[in-house]
Design an enzyme around this catalytic site. Structure first.
Site, PDB file in Angstrom:
ATOM      1  N   ASP A 252      -5.385  -1.725  11.415  1.00 27.83           N
ATOM      2  CA  ASP A 252      -5.724  -0.514  10.660  1.00 27.83           C
ATOM      3  C   ASP A 252      -7.063  -0.664   9.968  1.00 27.83           C
ATOM      4  O   ASP A 252      -7.754   0.340   9.732  1.00 27.83           O
ATOM      5  CB  ASP A 252      -4.606  -0.211   9.656  1.00 27.83           C
ATOM      6  CG  ASP A 252      -3.364   0.252  10.387  1.00 27.83           C
ATOM      7  OD1 ASP A 252      -2.588  -0.604  10.870  1.00 27.83           O
ATOM      8  OD2 ASP A 252      -3.205   1.476  10.542  1.00 27.83           O
TER       9      ASP A 252
HETATM   10  C1  LIG Z   1      -3.744   1.428  17.304  1.00 22.77           C
HETATM   11  S1  LIG Z   1      -2.755   1.872  15.941  1.00 22.77           S
HETATM   12  C2  LIG Z   1      -3.147   0.743  14.740  1.00 22.77           C
HETATM   13  C3  LIG Z   1      -2.040   0.530  13.735  1.00 22.77           C
HETATM   14  O1  LIG Z   1      -1.510   1.755  13.149  1.00 22.77           O
HETATM   15  C4  LIG Z   1      -0.098   1.577  12.943  1.00 22.77           C
HETATM   16  O2  LIG Z   1       0.303   1.945  11.646  1.00 22.77           O
HETATM   17  P1  LIG Z   1       1.129   3.328  11.416  1.00 22.77           P
HETATM   18  O3  LIG Z   1       2.181   3.406  12.485  1.00 22.77           O
HETATM   19  O4  LIG Z   1       1.684   3.180  10.008  1.00 22.77           O
HETATM   20  O5  LIG Z   1       0.083   4.418  11.511  1.00 22.77           O
HETATM   21  C5  LIG Z   1       0.125   0.107  13.131  1.00 22.77           C
HETATM   22  O6  LIG Z   1      -0.270  -0.622  11.974  1.00 22.77           O
HETATM   23  C6  LIG Z   1      -0.810  -0.143  14.285  1.00 22.77           C
HETATM   24  O7  LIG Z   1      -0.979  -1.484  14.563  1.00 22.77           O
END
Ligand SMILES: CSC[C@H]1O[C@H](OP(=O)(O)O)[C@H](O)[C@@H]1O
Length: 375
Positions: A252
């Site tokens: 992220d």
């Molecule tokens: C390519 S997505 C990167 C990252 O986003 C996800 O978090 P969320 O589901 O809370 O938006 C997850 O940390 C992924 O690794």
């Protein structure tokens, strides 16, 4: 047919409601930045790249609708300030993923330039914004395919048994449901599978939002990729008992020194990988690298509602693996009154990361033991 989290054509944006997966494929229309803010906040769309793209495109649709209603100002400066205001609002939806803030900064700079022109009009600024937002959709898929290729080639070169069939563990969801398509860490798995180098992909369920069991498992089954679902607590035993070549995760926000914020549970996997001799790779486009954040201790970690831990929501189970998609229930799995800590992300220190897989190649630590990420 590849899975699509985002469906867009000029003036229309639809997102796959990921809170309904894997049981229902329901697309919701977003017609404004306000619609996008709420869809991102309640995680109907999620994933660092997807969040940025949906936010940018929702504002593009909003501008189109304003013009269709005959309410678009002809004054370039007014449209520029409107775009600024909406992007600043959208950035507040989720604080940890940097892609949205990165996109907002670039789009603001673009409209600033468009509004500065002597012949600038409101419509010209709007059109410039929309073209830039639409490019994000195309660029992301191309970048993810390159991430997949670079990551697969690195694994084959550097992992035990490389070139043979590898076993990979991944966490959370980093596929077509977290991006505009193909995915980042899941893109690496897709590339390994496509070139015949993947024996098995293991995915964690990724409590509490279950991106792994609900989304990554859904993608792997959809693409007929050999895969096994495990609970988060099984990861240590898996790495102890199975020959896992690499743990590949998304990101992220990657800080300037390589410390990486990713879904909660990632840090634990990096320790396990190091202890058990598996490589640990972070896969992310350069839009996830934040050179303005020096290290992981400077990354804001989003805290989410305790209910996401204390409750589980899903369709009624009818037995035999069948569910009733029209009858959803929420089940409480924790006692009333217990306090709950629910950080959505954690930070993996650069020292535990073997490589950062980007669309331009895999960055490894230099002879000084540091990542150099101004790529
Ligand atoms: C390519 S997505 C990167 C990252 O986003 C996800 O978090 P969320 O589901 O809370 O938006 C997850 O940390 C992924 O690794």
């Amino acid at each position: 047919m590849a899975l699509q989290a985002i469906k867009y054509s000029r003036g229309e944006l639809r997102i796959l409601d990921q809170t309904k997966l894997p049981h229902q494929e329901q697309y919701d229309s977003l017609r404004s930045s306000n619609d996008a803010w709420h869809a991102i906040k309640n995680m109907r769309v999620r994933g660092a790249p997807a969040i940025a793209i949906v936010a940018a495109l929702a504002l593009a649709v909003e501008l189109e609708i304003i013009q269709a209603d005959g309410k678009l100002s002809e004054i370039a400066e007014e449209i520029k300030l409107f775009v600024y205001e909406k992007l600043d609002y959208l950035v507040t939806s989720r604080p940890t993923a940097v892609n949205l803030a990165d996109a907002a900064g670039k789009l603001k700079k673009l409209v600033d330039g468009a509004a500065a022109g002597k012949e600038a009009t409101g419509e010209k600024v709007k059109d410039a914004y929309i073209l830039a937002a639409e490019e994000m959709l195309v660029d992301d898929v191309r970048d993810n395919e390159n991430i997949g290729r670079h990551g697969a080639e690195w694994i084959i070169r550097n992992c035990d048994g490389g070139g043979m069939k590898t076993r990979i563990l991944t966490h959370c969801n980093t596929g077509s449901l977290a991006t505009a398509g193909y995915g980042t860490a899941l893109g690496v798995i897709r590339s390994l599978h496509a070139n015949g180098s993947l024996e098995l992909a293991f995915c964690t369920e990724t409590r509490p939002y279950n991106q792994g069991s609900r989304l990554t498992a859904y993608e792997l089954v959809h693409d007929d990729i050999p895969a096994v679902l495990i609970t988060d607590s099984m990861a240590a035993a898996l790495l102890q008992q199975e020959n896992i070549a690499a743990v590949v995760v998304g990101a992220d926000r990657v800080a300037a020194n390589g410390d990486t914020a990713n879904k909660i549970g990632t840090y634990a996997l990096s320790i396990l990988a190091r202890h058990h001799g598996a490589k640990f790779l972070v896969a992310a486009p350069r839009t996830t690298i934040d050179l303005g954040t020096a290290s992981g201790k400077d990354i804001i970690i989003e805290m989410r509602p305790g209910e996401e831990v204390g409750r589980v929501r899903g369709p009624r189970d009818c037995g035999g693996g069948e569910v009733d998609p029209d009858c959803w229930e929420t089940v409480s799995i924790a006692p009333k009154g217990i306090k709950i800590w629910n950080p959505s992300f954690d930070v993996t220190p650069a020292e535990l990361i073997d490589g950062i897989v980007t669309e331009v190649g895999v960055v490894e630590k230099g002879s000084d033991g540091s990542f150099h990420l101004n790529i």
